[in-house]
Scaffold this motif. Structure first.
Motif, PDB file in Angstrom:
ATOM      1  N   GLY A 458      31.416   6.106   4.443  1.00  0.00           N
ATOM      2  CA  GLY A 458      30.542   7.692   4.589  1.00  0.00           C
ATOM      3  C   GLY A 458      30.718   8.598   5.167  1.00  0.00           C
ATOM      4  O   GLY A 458      31.636   8.697   6.590  1.00  0.00           O
ATOM      5  N   ASP A 459      30.383  10.305   4.879  1.00  0.00           N
ATOM      6  CA  ASP A 459      30.556  11.174   5.517  1.00  0.00           C
ATOM      7  C   ASP A 459      29.735  10.930   6.981  1.00  0.00           C
ATOM      8  O   ASP A 459      29.957  11.480   7.974  1.00  0.00           O
ATOM      9  N   GLY A 460      28.397  10.415   6.316  1.00  0.00           N
ATOM     10  CA  GLY A 460      27.411  10.631   7.676  1.00  0.00           C
ATOM     11  C   GLY A 460      27.442   9.267   8.683  1.00  0.00           C
ATOM     12  O   GLY A 460      27.849   9.214   9.676  1.00  0.00           O
ATOM     13  N   CYS A 461      28.234   7.958   7.807  1.00  0.00           N
ATOM     14  CA  CYS A 461      28.631   7.013   9.148  1.00  0.00           C
ATOM     15  C   CYS A 461      29.699   7.507   9.922  1.00  0.00           C
ATOM     16  O   CYS A 461      29.886   6.890  11.137  1.00  0.00           O
ATOM     17  N   ILE A 483      37.463   8.766   4.341  1.00  0.00           N
ATOM     18  CA  ILE A 483      35.668   8.849   3.659  1.00  0.00           C
ATOM     19  C   ILE A 483      35.512   9.257   2.562  1.00  0.00           C
ATOM     20  O   ILE A 483      35.846  10.360   1.855  1.00  0.00           O
ATOM     21  N   TRP A 484      34.033   9.242   2.316  1.00  0.00           N
ATOM     22  CA  TRP A 484      33.907   9.134   0.848  1.00  0.00           C
ATOM     23  C   TRP A 484      32.613  10.037   1.398  1.00  0.00           C
ATOM     24  O   TRP A 484      31.637  10.055   1.742  1.00  0.00           O
ATOM     25  N   ASN A 485      32.822  11.236   1.120  1.00  0.00           N
ATOM     26  CA  ASN A 485      32.429  12.667   1.897  1.00  0.00           C
ATOM     27  C   ASN A 485      31.791  12.993   0.257  1.00  0.00           C
ATOM     28  O   ASN A 485      31.914  13.832  -0.633  1.00  0.00           O
ATOM     29  N   ASN A 486      29.811  12.667   0.881  1.00  0.00           N
ATOM     30  CA  ASN A 486      29.107  13.652  -0.718  1.00  0.00           C
ATOM     31  C   ASN A 486      27.695  14.723  -0.289  1.00  0.00           C
ATOM     32  O   ASN A 486      27.710  14.832  -0.358  1.00  0.00           O
ATOM     33  N   PHE A 487      28.774  15.041   1.405  1.00  0.00           N
ATOM     34  CA  PHE A 487      27.792  16.056   1.938  1.00  0.00           C
ATOM     35  C   PHE A 487      26.223  15.523   2.288  1.00  0.00           C
ATOM     36  O   PHE A 487      25.414  16.610   1.885  1.00  0.00           O
ATOM     37  N   GLY A 488      26.315  14.037   2.691  1.00  0.00           N
ATOM     38  CA  GLY A 488      24.465  13.921   3.114  1.00  0.00           C
ATOM     39  C   GLY A 488      24.437  12.289   3.322  1.00  0.00           C
ATOM     40  O   GLY A 488      25.292  12.179   2.655  1.00  0.00           O
ATOM     41  N   TRP A 489      23.296  12.734   3.761  1.00  0.00           N
ATOM     42  CA  TRP A 489      22.597  10.551   3.919  1.00  0.00           C
ATOM     43  C   TRP A 489      22.627  10.135   2.514  1.00  0.00           C
ATOM     44  O   TRP A 489      21.013  10.079   2.206  1.00  0.00           O
ATOM     45  N   VAL A 490      23.639  10.637   1.580  1.00  0.00           N
ATOM     46  CA  VAL A 490      22.949  10.239   0.142  1.00  0.00           C
ATOM     47  C   VAL A 490      22.736   9.218  -0.366  1.00  0.00           C
ATOM     48  O   VAL A 490      21.070   9.141  -1.216  1.00  0.00           O
ATOM     49  N   SER A 491      22.592   7.583   0.089  1.00  0.00           N
ATOM     50  CA  SER A 491      22.176   6.575   0.063  1.00  0.00           C
ATOM     51  C   SER A 491      20.637   6.572  -0.491  1.00  0.00           C
ATOM     52  O   SER A 491      19.604   6.008  -0.879  1.00  0.00           O
TER      53      SER A 491
END
Ligand SMILES: Cc1ncc(C[n+]2csc(CCOP(=O)(O)OP(=O)(O)O)c2C)c(N)n1
Ligand SMILES: [Mg+2]
Length: 598
Positions: A458-461, A483-491
């Motif tokens: 993730g982008d966060g990780c 990078i699974w970039n979704n602009f946040g700690w989406v989970s």
């Protein structure tokens, strides 16, 4: 007997045990270890990542791929404190690494020298690390090292493997003594204890009596290297197999007998079969909350209505969550071989799993496929999550290694990734440490230099361990980061939105008062580090970019923009008390009777 420095003895013992790498970071505490490593540099290689967390994740992943351990080396105080989290990841997933930590000189114990922790006990790293290792040793003289090293290596690999710590005071690296190199420790799986004849016979009676059996496998089957025996038993008796994450690939997940993962983010056929089975044979799996729908009866499992045979090498796991009808302490491969041998003595056993059971499972599979499949082919900008998984599956060869990080991307891979072979899908499951995927990929690649290694992070990780880029360049380790970039700690955002009236706070990445989504330009960041990179905003471009990145055989980063508003379908449940469990979000769409099975 030979006269040796403590650090020379440690180095020679690592080499004698076939350990090819030390992943470590220097500090004043461990410089005494660096020189013997320099002298032995043709026989053991030192790799220095930019953060101790990364060193330990690398060692963990290396072991998961090869089933042979490596060592980490960290200095006293803060350097060694940085490995607490990855040690917890290794411990909770039964992965082995030898963590050599440095401490202050014994003559300064309790004087509060630089970087000593001593409020309760002198040089007290062993108590910091105690809950996250199988065992910690603190030899305070060189003549204590041979025994400590042999016991540490043996403890790490025997029974249920796990990380072990050897904490070495500064002077013990440097001082000399007359010492013998101890014999190498037995490798993983050197001891393979089995079940008693009575247990084998009773287990087989229960299996042959069942109408709707399933096998549930976990990391124990992978660690025991029992894939061939598992397949033989499942295929001989026609019994479907549910995999927990670190068991994935022990059966080729494209096989019709493979039902996939179970739990909230599991596959629909796995949950349906799990909760309607009349017998579960669980091998090396521990029924954690996420693979048991938080133990809510009738969602993923339905014990005690369903009978349970629970097999594990660690007696502490038997009956932890569900009291078994038959519990067996045994190595997975040995037990499976015993069952197969016993089966040969039973003549005329019926083709076990009844045709109706397998037909029923085929219908669940078809319903699930019809529900999820269309989205796998959709093109969209930003990309739909399913499409990322599907394209990775199309491009990464069956022997490729996928090293998953933590977050919503992981949920998608749990649900839809088809691991084709054992030790090819790495997951931080028990502890879910962010950074495991991005960092572990480096260790996985060193363990399997001829296989492509792709980290899905993730982008966060990734932002927690971005310096992995430097290590890949410095040591020329050609991994690919997606990078699974979704602009946040989406989970976590999704949990927050669901529980707290749709309010978001602290779970997305914003810039400025108008809350413009923010992330660094990951591709530029990679390039600045000397790593090739592409930004993928359109789904049409992903597959080609991934093919290119793998073929490049250089460190490569793909910044892939993924839709944060498409959520994984829920087929089970997950509960965080006191919050009430909610019914599956999408389940009602295709589960005619989504209520728990009584
Ligand atoms: C070291 C660590 N810190 C915090 C968490 C809690 N946590 C779990 S998932 C997650 C968000 C992950 O964000 P990202 O990597 O962007 O993945 P996403 O869920 O957005 O796909 C957090 C903060 C954790 N598991 N590990
Ligand atoms: Mg994210």
């Amino acid at each position: 007997m030979a006269r040796m420095k403590g650090a020379e003895l440690i180095t020679e013992y690592l080499i004698a045990n076939g350990i090819p790498y030390v992943f470590g970071i220097c500090g004043h505490g461990n410089v005494g270890m660096l020189d013997p490593l320099y002298q032995a540099r043709d026989r053991i290689k030192l790799i220095s990542p930019r953060h101790e967390q990364v060193a330990a994740h690398m060692a963990d992943a290396y072991f998961r791929v090869r089933h042979e351990p490596v060592a980490t080396l960290t200095s006293c105080g803060p350097g060694s404190c940085n490995i607490v989290m990855p040690l917890a990841c290794a411990l909770t997933d039964s992965s082995a690494l030898l963590a050599i930590t440095a401490n202050v000189p014994t003559s300064q114990f309790n004087r509060s020298p630089f970087q000593e922790i001593n409020r309760h006990y002198q040089a007290d790293f062993v108590n910091i690390v105690r809950p996250v290792v199988k065992r910690s040793f603190q030899p305070t003289r060189v003549d204590m090292l041979p025994l400590a090293l042999r016991q540490a290596m043996t403890a790490m690999l025997s029974g249920r493997p796990g990380p072990v710590n050897v904490d070495v005071p500064f002077n013990v690296f440097q001082e000399e003594d007359q010492v013998d190199l101890p014999p190498p420790a037995p490798p993983l799986n050197a001891q393979r204890s089995g079940a008693s004849p009575e247990e084998v016979s009773r287990a087989l009676d229960m299996i042959l009596d069942a109408e709707r059996p399933v096998i549930f496998i976990g990391h124990g089957v992978t660690l025991s290297e029992a894939s061939r025996e598992l397949n033989e038993l499942a295929k001989t008796l026609g019994i479907p197999v549910i995999s927990s994450p670190n068991g994935m690939g022990c059966i080729d997940m494209t096989d019709p007998l493979s039902l996939g993962f179970i739990g909230r983010n599991g596959a629909f056929p796995a949950n349906e079969a799990g909760r309607r089975a009349d017998l579960v044979l669980a091998i090396g799996a521990r029924f954690d909350d996420r693979s048991a729908s938080s133990w809510l009866p009738g969602y993923s499992w339905n014990f005690p209505t369903t009978k349970l045979i629970h097999v594990d090498i660690d007696a502490a796991e038997l009956g932890r969550n569900y009291p078994p009808d038959l519990s067996i302490v045994a190595d997975a491969r040995t037990l499976l071989r015993q069952l197969l041998a016993e089966l040969e003595h039973r003549s005329g056993y019926p083709d076990k799993a009844s045709r109706e059971w397998l037909e029923q499972i085929a219908q669940w599979r078809a319903a699930w496929d019809e529900f999820v499949r269309p989205n796998f082919a959709l093109h969209a900008t930003p990309m739909r999550p399913e499409r990322v998984v599907a394209d990775c599956q199309a491009v990464i060869p069956p022997d490729g290694i996928i090293c998953c990080d933590v977050g919503v991307s992981h949920n998608w891979y749990m649900q839809f990734w088809n691991a084709r072979s054992p030790q090819s899908m790495l997951n931080s499951w028990g502890f879910s440490g962010m950074g495991f995927g991005a960092a572990g990929a480096l260790g996985a690649k060193l363990a399997a230099p001829d296989r492509p290694v792709v980290a899905v992070t993730g982008d966060g990780c990734f932002t927690m361990v971005p310096h992995v880029l430097c290590t890949a360049v410095e040591y020329d380790i050609p991994v690919v980061w997606v990078i699974w970039n979704n602009f946040g700690w989406v989970s976590i955002r999704d949990i927050q939105l669901g529980m707290f009236g749709g309010r978001e706070h602290g779970t997305m990445f914003h810039q400025g008062a108008n809350k413009k989504p923010y992330n660094p330009d990951f591709a530029a960041w990679a390039k600045a580090s000397g790593v090739d990179a592409l930004t993928v905003a359109r789904s049409q471009d992903f597959r080609g970019a991934l093919e290119h990145a793998i073929a490049a055989n250089r460190p490569f980063l793909l910044d892939v923009h993924v839709d944060a508003e498409v959520r994984p379908p829920s087929t089970g449940a997950w509960q965080l008390p006191p919050t009430e469990h909610k019914e599956p979000v999408f389940g009602h769409r295709f589960i005619p009777d989504a209520a728990p099975v009584k």
